[in-house]
Scaffold this motif. Structure first.
Motif, short mmCIF file in Angstrom:
data_model
loop_
_atom_site.label_atom_id
_atom_site.label_comp_id
_atom_site.label_asym_id
_atom_site.label_seq_id
_atom_site.Cartn_x
_atom_site.Cartn_y
_atom_site.Cartn_z
N LEU A 96 0.83 -1.20 0.00
CA LEU A 96 0.00 0.00 0.00
C LEU A 96 0.86 1.26 0.00
O LEU A 96 0.59 2.22 -0.74
N THR A 97 1.89 1.25 0.82
CA THR A 97 2.78 2.42 0.89
C THR A 97 3.46 2.67 -0.45
O THR A 97 3.59 3.82 -0.89
N LYS A 98 3.85 1.62 -1.13
CA LYS A 98 4.51 1.75 -2.43
C LYS A 98 3.56 2.33 -3.48
O LYS A 98 3.94 3.21 -4.26
N ILE A 99 2.32 1.84 -3.49
CA ILE A 99 1.35 2.33 -4.48
C ILE A 99 0.94 3.76 -4.18
O ILE A 99 0.82 4.60 -5.09
N ILE A 100 0.74 4.07 -2.90
CA ILE A 100 0.34 5.44 -2.52
C ILE A 100 1.43 6.44 -2.88
O ILE A 100 1.14 7.57 -3.30
N SER A 101 2.69 6.04 -2.73
CA SER A 101 3.79 6.96 -3.04
C SER A 101 3.84 7.32 -4.52
O SER A 101 4.37 8.38 -4.88
N LYS A 102 3.28 6.47 -5.38
CA LYS A 102 3.29 6.73 -6.82
C LYS A 102 2.06 7.51 -7.28
O LYS A 102 1.98 7.90 -8.45
N MET A 103 1.11 7.74 -6.41
CA MET A 103 -0.11 8.45 -6.78
C MET A 103 0.16 9.95 -6.86
O MET A 103 0.94 10.50 -6.07
N ASN A 104 -0.49 10.59 -7.82
CA ASN A 104 -0.34 12.04 -7.99
C ASN A 104 -1.12 12.76 -6.89
O ASN A 104 -2.34 12.63 -6.81
N PRO A 105 -0.44 13.53 -6.03
CA PRO A 105 -1.16 14.18 -4.93
C PRO A 105 -2.12 15.27 -5.37
O PRO A 105 -2.97 15.69 -4.59
N ASN A 106 -2.00 15.73 -6.61
CA ASN A 106 -2.85 16.82 -7.10
C ASN A 106 -4.09 16.33 -7.84
O ASN A 106 -4.81 17.14 -8.43
N LYS A 107 -4.32 15.01 -7.85
CA LYS A 107 -5.50 14.48 -8.51
C LYS A 107 -6.77 14.91 -7.76
O LYS A 107 -6.78 15.02 -6.54
#
Length: 266
Positions: A96-107
């Motif tokens: 989960l931490t790995k996938i969340i780190s790749k998510m665009n925070p501005n979405k």
């Protein structure tokens, strides 16, 4: 006095003579929101526009005509019992931490207003809770209804008349937790697609490490090879309008059940 000051302003000026500093506080021009044609009337308020868009979308997203008659073969495949198969691999807080780190925070968030930036700030105790929740969906083969609820935003198509409802493209904003769950499932779905050769080699859309420019190179290579061998090179381009809007859902579910593992199709 004002005239002399304006004459001395420039983009590279300093202090009060800087053009950007003098204009940044000015009110920005507001985009005009034209009325939408709804039958013989015009929708002007936000409520009227939302109803006009709802009528338009209900006329576009209709079930495929093939879903109406019941095909005995299709119905039999859909009603088959699930075969014995290994369950989906459970997720972990590390994944989960790995996938969340790749998510665009501005979405943009969904209706719940939870943003990817908020997920990045979660403590480990919350990640453990999300891990238990996602593993429960794999174990029970049930997805929460709220994760399937999306907020529809209409985006104007460039070059189209702004007063027509058909000139706007619907964008579905699903909850961020739903997007996170989808990426976890994708990590388990992609190997199945590659092993069974479900996606052809010439499919470049919606695939990891594939780009449309590679498809252009493929077409260019074929044309160049035909020209070098002094052969004819013909091409047929098919543009299917609203292809995803009229998908034959039962036929698609039948194909999925035949190819993919049963824990995913259930």
């Amino acid at each position: 006095m004002i005239k002399k000051r304006l004459e001395k302003m420039s983009p590279n000026g300093h202090g009060a003579y800087n053009l950007w500093k003098a204009t940044k506080s000015l009110p920005q021009p507001q985009q005009c929101s034209p009325p939408i044609r709804s039958g013989s009337t015009w929708a002007r308020t936000d409520q009227e526009k939302s109803e006009a868009f709802a009528i338009h979308l209900s006329s576009v997203f209709k079930p495929n005509d093939a879903d109406t008659p019941e095909d005995p073969e299709i119905e039999a495949i859909l009603k088959q019992d699930l075969q014995m198969c290994l369950p989906l691999r459970h997720t972990t807080p590390k994944e989960l931490t790995k996938i969340i780190s790749k998510m665009n925070p501005n979405k943009s968030p969904g209706f719940d207003l939870i943003t990817p930036r908020l997920l990045k700030e979660l403590p480990r105790k919350c990640l453990v809770f999300l891990t238990i929740l996602f593993n429960a969906t794999f174990r029970t083969s049930h997805v929460p209804t709220l994760w399937k609820t999306s907020q529809i935003v209409m985006i104007h198509k460039p070059g189209k008349p702004p007063n027509e409802a058909s000139s706007y493209r619907p964008i579905s904003l699903t909850p961020v937790l739903s997007k996170l769950w989808e990426r976890i499932v994708l990590e388990r779905l992609s190997p199945c697609l590659e092993i069974n050769y479900v996606i052809p080699d010439h499919q470049y859309g919606f695939r990891k490490h594939h780009s449309t420019i590679e498809q252009v190179h493929r077409v260019y290579s074929t044309i160049r090879q035909c020209l070098e061998q002094k052969e004819y090179c013909s091409a047929a381009f098919l543009d299917v309008q609203q292809a995803f809007d009229r998908v034959w859902h039962k036929g698609l579910l039948c194909k999925i059940k035949k190819i993919l593992p049963h824990p995913i199709t259930s």
